[in-house]
Design a protein around this motif. Structure first.
Motif, PDB file in Angstrom:
ATOM      1  N   UNK A 156     -46.426  15.474  16.314  1.00  0.00           N
ATOM      2  CA  UNK A 156     -46.913  14.342  16.365  1.00  0.00           C
ATOM      3  C   UNK A 156     -45.954  13.445  17.953  1.00  0.00           C
ATOM      4  N   UNK A 157     -43.885  13.622  17.027  1.00  0.00           N
ATOM      5  CA  UNK A 157     -42.565  12.831  17.988  1.00  0.00           C
ATOM      6  C   UNK A 157     -42.963  13.745  19.469  1.00  0.00           C
ATOM      7  N   UNK A 158     -42.964  15.329  19.783  1.00  0.00           N
ATOM      8  CA  UNK A 158     -42.872  15.646  21.167  1.00  0.00           C
ATOM      9  C   UNK A 158     -44.523  15.380  22.000  1.00  0.00           C
ATOM     10  N   UNK A 159     -45.587  14.993  21.304  1.00  0.00           N
ATOM     11  CA  UNK A 159     -46.606  14.441  22.450  1.00  0.00           C
ATOM     12  C   UNK A 159     -46.221  13.091  22.690  1.00  0.00           C
ATOM     13  N   UNK A 160     -46.453  12.333  21.809  1.00  0.00           N
ATOM     14  CA  UNK A 160     -45.471  10.970  22.010  1.00  0.00           C
ATOM     15  C   UNK A 160     -44.338  10.817  22.961  1.00  0.00           C
ATOM     16  N   UNK A 161     -43.098  11.325  23.099  1.00  0.00           N
ATOM     17  CA  UNK A 161     -42.196  11.320  23.924  1.00  0.00           C
ATOM     18  C   UNK A 161     -42.482  12.018  25.069  1.00  0.00           C
ATOM     19  N   UNK A 162     -43.534  12.862  25.283  1.00  0.00           N
ATOM     20  CA  UNK A 162     -44.088  13.131  26.776  1.00  0.00           C
ATOM     21  C   UNK A 162     -44.623  12.457  26.876  1.00  0.00           C
TER      22      UNK A 162
END
Length: 378
Positions: A156-162
């Motif tokens: 979730x952090x990776x997707x949100x940061x992306x």
């Protein structure tokens, strides 16, 4: 308690009948003080002593110290009640390993009792092994659950940061494209067409990361069950889609809307997506008509959004609520194919379900069934 055949009478050192001696279970005859009046071969073997060494001795002498109080209590209960009394004790075993015995005792005569002892050590060892195995599996399950949760949070952090990092270059590209259009004035068609393709591609990127962002928000929704007035939810949805209503002839009507048990954010997300979807696919209509239907069953409210738009082929309705699936070309209708999938996921989280009805060029109705007693499924 197992039966021991012919009952021997207390007689000092006289040996009991052979049926007692040959009984397939360890058997004892005790007097009122718990002394051993008779014991069969299996009983002697169980305690590890010859018969002669056991006769006249208190049975409590041969059990583990911690088991003497339970044994005394068992013998007292036998004298107080005629029914079979049971308890579990331990006796010293080979190499100091205790052995677990299940005792069944019944009164005999005026003050004595018969007692049968069953070695349950293998069962207790198996039980401990199962408990240990269960504890190990529980520990492994907790570790895997924690790891899955950590991986999910990381994803979730990776997707949100992306998404956040994609917004800035996309916005810059849109700004540069606008500046380029103004600088070129009225460019020839050979220049206009590539610029139009670039603009549409950027718009699709924006729509995609906005849809993914909404999907991630729906995943992380902290749901709370409380009474929700769908009239209030609809008013908020109409405020949110007001730009889609600009310069259009749109008629939106609805049946009387109920107050339901649920989460206002989740219901807003569902109605917002359904109404936005209906507005998108009625864009080619001179007059767009949307109507919100309400049907009540014993266990749920069925809420539908009906439109007079382009409809869809019912043979492909199984794809409507899947991630990134779509029935209409993206060149004609914007969107990422995530919106209805978000609706399905959100509705199912509360124990509901979704479905659609439609025919090509005859409009469509998208439904969701909302339980009267929703339960949040994590």
């Amino acid at each position: 308690m197992a039966e021991v055949g012919t009952h021997p009478q207390p007689s000092g050192g006289t040996r009991g009948p052979s049926l007692f001696d040959g009984a397939p279970v360890a058997s004892f005859l005790l007097d009122g003080q718990g002394r051993i009046l008779e014991v069969n071969r299996r009983g002697g073997a169980l305690l590890g002593f010859d018969r002669e060494a056991l006769l006249g001795q208190p049975l409590g002498r041969f059990v583990a110290p911690a088991s003497r109080p339970p044994l005394d209590a068992l013998l007292k209960r036998v004298l107080d009640a005629p029914a079979v009394q049971s308890d579990e004790i331990e006796v010293p075993g080979a190499e100091g390993t205790p052995r677990a015995l299940l005792l069944d005792a019944v009164a005999h005569g005026e003050s004595g009792c018969y007692l049968v002892a069953t070695d349950v050590t293998p069962y207790r060892e198996a039980q401990r092994a199962l408990q240990s195995g269960h504890a190990d599996l529980s520990g492994q399950l907790r570790e895997r659950t924690a790891r899955a949760r950590a991986l999910n949070e990381e994803l979730e952090h990776v997707v949100t940061s992306f998404i956040r990092q994609l917004q800035e270059p996309t916005s810059r590209a849109m700004n540069v494209l606008g500046l380029l259009r103004r600088a070129l004035g009225e460019p020839p068609e050979g220049v206009t067409r590539p610029l139009l393709h670039i603009e549409r591609a950027l718009q699709q990127i924006v729509a995609l990361y906005e849809s993914v962002d909404r999907y991630m928000q729906a995943r992380g929704l902290q749901a709370r069950i409380r009474p929700v007035d769908l009239n209030a939810v609809l008013r908020e949805v109409l405020k949110d889609v007001r730009l889609l209503l600009a310069d259009r002839n749109v008629q939106i009507t609805h049946d009387p809307l109920p107050v339901v048990q649920g989460d206002s954010q989740a219901l807003f997300l569902i109605l917002n997506e359904y109404i936005s979807n209906a507005l998108k696919f009625t864009r080619t209509r001179e007059e767009a008509r949307l109507h919100i239907l309400v049907e009540e069953t014993d266990s749920a409210f069925h809420i539908g959004v009906r439109d007079n738009g382009v409809g869809f082929d019912p043979r492909g309705q199984g794809r409507l609520f899947r991630l990134f699936e779509r029935q209409h070309p993206s060149s004609r209708y914007e969107g990422s194919g995530l919106g209805l999938a978000v609706v399905r996921r959100t509705c199912e989280r509360f124990g509901g379900r979704v479905w659609g009805e439609g025919q090509p060029d005859q409009g469509a109705t998208f439904w969701f069934a909302w339980p009267k007693r929703p339960v949040v499924l994590e």
